[in-house]
Design a protein around this motif. Structure first.
Motif, PDB file in Angstrom:
ATOM      1  N   UNK A 143       9.747  57.762 -41.667  1.00 53.15           N
ATOM      2  CA  UNK A 143       8.448  57.895 -40.534  1.00 53.15           C
ATOM      3  C   UNK A 143       7.542  58.792 -40.487  1.00 53.15           C
ATOM      4  N   UNK A 144       6.385  58.870 -39.650  1.00 57.37           N
ATOM      5  CA  UNK A 144       5.728  60.167 -40.097  1.00 57.37           C
ATOM      6  C   UNK A 144       6.392  61.367 -39.515  1.00 57.37           C
ATOM      7  N   UNK A 145       7.861  61.518 -39.052  1.00 58.05           N
ATOM      8  CA  UNK A 145       8.532  62.346 -38.627  1.00 58.05           C
ATOM      9  C   UNK A 145       9.703  62.650 -38.890  1.00 58.05           C
ATOM     10  N   UNK A 146       9.537  61.678 -40.442  1.00 55.69           N
ATOM     11  CA  UNK A 146      10.666  62.744 -41.345  1.00 55.69           C
ATOM     12  C   UNK A 146      11.805  61.845 -40.924  1.00 55.69           C
ATOM     13  N   UNK A 147      11.925  60.943 -40.317  1.00 48.89           N
ATOM     14  CA  UNK A 147      12.831  60.169 -39.452  1.00 48.89           C
ATOM     15  C   UNK A 147      13.539  59.399 -40.816  1.00 48.89           C
ATOM     16  N   UNK A 148      14.655  58.853 -41.074  1.00 37.60           N
ATOM     17  CA  UNK A 148      15.018  57.949 -42.068  1.00 37.60           C
ATOM     18  C   UNK A 148      15.017  56.259 -41.330  1.00 37.60           C
TER      19      UNK A 148
END
Length: 155
Positions: A143-148
């Protein structure tokens, strides 16, 4: 043994609230359940986050009319938390968490993820599990925050 409920919510400390909302609301169709802003007036919030008092904007999203399995986005500023990016964005890292959603149109999510410039680790791929009798198309991205985030479209 403690008895617990199903997962209530996943909370994500975000870098950019508008970009995060674009993904979760616009690309995935989630709706706002609760939204707010706080400063020093809620000290317990900062104790829970392990942060000194700061400005916080939160948005809790849901995908149905249930308040279970929601996604909470928290943007902190003044001061900003340390940037703890995962060392590898093009593959998984030990200790990471992955949000998993079922979806009806995995191709639409894939298109919107590319439009947002997100890292797609695996585009829509056929996954057959004969021992479970299931066939699905799955995709994993950041996601835009690097979350898988993993998506499953049942076949």
């Amino acid at each position: 043994m403690a008895e617990i409920t199903p997962l209530k919510r996943t909370a994500i400390i975000v870098r950019d609230m508008p970009r995060s909302l674009s993904f979760y609301k616009d690309a995935l169709g989630m709706t706002v359940w609760s939204e707010g802003r706080a400063g020093e007036e809620i000290p317990a919030l900062y104790e829970l986050l392990g942060m000194p008092p700061c400005n916080t904007h939160w948005v809790i999203l849901r995908s149905t009319d249930s308040d279970w399995g929601m996604v909470g986005l928290f943007e902190l500023s003044d001061p900003v938390p340390d940037d703890d990016r995962h060392p590898n964005i093009d593959r998984v890292n030990r200790g990471e968490t992955c949000l998993v959603f079922e979806c009806l149109d995995i191709e639409a999510i894939h298109r919107q993820a590319r439009e947002l410039g997100l890292t797609v680790l695996c585009p829509p791929t056929l996954l057959e599990l004969p021992q479970q009798g299931t066939v699905s198309r799955e995709m994993t991205l950041r996601d835009p925050n690097g979350v898988l985030v993993n998506f499953i479209q049942r076949m």
